[in-house]
Design a protein around this motif. Structure first.
Motif, mmCIF file in Angstrom:
data_model
loop_
_atom_site.group_PDB
_atom_site.id
_atom_site.type_symbol
_atom_site.label_atom_id
_atom_site.label_comp_id
_atom_site.label_asym_id
_atom_site.label_seq_id
_atom_site.Cartn_x
_atom_site.Cartn_y
_atom_site.Cartn_z
ATOM 1 N N GLY A 128 74.658 30.462 14.916
ATOM 2 C CA GLY A 128 75.106 29.643 15.618
ATOM 3 C C GLY A 128 74.495 28.314 15.012
ATOM 4 O O GLY A 128 74.982 26.777 15.346
ATOM 5 N N LYS A 185 79.719 34.844 15.128
ATOM 6 C CA LYS A 185 80.990 34.278 14.854
ATOM 7 C C LYS A 185 83.045 35.169 16.375
ATOM 8 O O LYS A 185 82.990 34.051 16.625
ATOM 9 N N ALA A 186 82.033 36.010 16.120
ATOM 10 C CA ALA A 186 83.356 36.693 17.298
ATOM 11 C C ALA A 186 82.907 35.982 18.511
ATOM 12 O O ALA A 186 84.084 35.995 19.499
ATOM 13 N N GLY A 246 81.838 33.205 19.147
ATOM 14 C CA GLY A 246 82.498 31.955 19.497
ATOM 15 C C GLY A 246 81.575 30.817 19.958
ATOM 16 O O GLY A 246 79.972 30.943 19.402
ATOM 17 N N ASP A 247 81.598 29.827 20.380
ATOM 18 C CA ASP A 247 80.442 28.885 20.895
ATOM 19 C C ASP A 247 78.986 29.205 21.413
ATOM 20 O O ASP A 247 79.206 29.495 22.355
ATOM 21 N N THR A 248 78.276 29.606 20.834
ATOM 22 C CA THR A 248 76.753 30.323 21.524
ATOM 23 C C THR A 248 76.266 29.913 22.495
ATOM 24 O O THR A 248 75.790 30.420 23.528
#
Length: 248
Positions: free
Chosen positions: A45, A162-163, A165-167
């Protein structure tokens, strides 16, 4: 003399079943190894590629330094500053190695490989053992378990970033430092050690808003010499005061 030479954690040389050592080592290795997933997610991320993320876990293999590096890079810090901060966090492992080399007394051929596993968790498990045999078992089982799981979960975390999302919204970047603090806290037994830790926290957090990413970690290292200097000054003064009191 044999018990003293074979003792590891200062537990009086009392025997401990191998199964108990393995159980304790596996518990630490599995619990901490799973947090590699958080590092993989955080690193991916933060902009690092899959190979870069996995290489950090394979070659660096010290969670606090890895999180510090990717955290500073993600915040826009200079790569050299980020690397310096990670280096100073990781240098503590060299001091662990000085102690563990005496306790484990491993053959020369395996020492370079064992050095890769000299980290907080393996040190904590090793020092807790009452004999050299138990220390070797604890070190080996913790090292193997943690190294395999940390690298595997790093890979899974990087692939799954990616799965998710916003880490940053998940707060996974705090998992590594949280584990590090949980291991460090029980080791702060003296007033000087607690003073160093407290001052380092104040310096790091206080300078975080005003200094570039990665620099507060470097400045926080000044907590140790400052606390030791104050402690050294206080020691002779307390001795003099005690002598005066006894003179009365």
């Amino acid at each position: 003399m044999a018990d003293m030479a074979d003792g590891a954690g200062g537990a009086g040389g009392a025997a401990k079943p191998d199964a108990a050592v393995v159980r304790d080592a596996l518990g630490v290795g599995v619990a901490v190894g799973l947090s590699g997933f958080a590092f993989g997610v955080t690193s991916a991320g933060g902009g690092l590629g899959l190979l870069q993320t996995c290489a950090l876990s394979l070659l660096v293999f010290t969670g606090a330094s890895q999180f510090a590096l990717v955290g500073a890079l993600a915040a826009g810090g200079n790569p050299y500053t980020a690397a310096a901060g990670a280096f100073f966090l990781g240098i503590r492992n060299a001091f662990y190695g000085l102690r563990l080399s005496q306790l484990l007394a491993l053959p020369r051929a395996v020492r370079p490989l064992a050095a890769q596993w000299v980290i907080d968790e393996t040190t904590a498990v090793t020092l807790a053992q009452p004999s050299r045999r138990a220390a070797r078992i604890g070190f080996t089982v913790t090292g193997v378990t943690l190294y395999v799981l940390w690298n595997l979960t790093t890979l899974l975390g990087a692939l799954g970033a990616k799965a998710i999302g916003d880490t940053r919204a998940w707060g996974l970047d705090a998992a590594g430092p949280a584990v590090f603090l949980a291991l460090l806290a029980p080791m702060l037994r003296t007033a000087t050690e607690r003073a160093v830790a407290g001052l380092a926290v104040l310096l790091g957090l206080g300078l975080l808003p005003v200094l570039p990413a990665g620099v507060p970690v470097l400045v926080a290292a000044l907590a140790a010499p400052v606390a030791l200097f104050v402690s050294g000054r206080r020691g002779p003064r307390e001795t003099e005061d005690k002598a005066v009191e006894e003179g009365r």
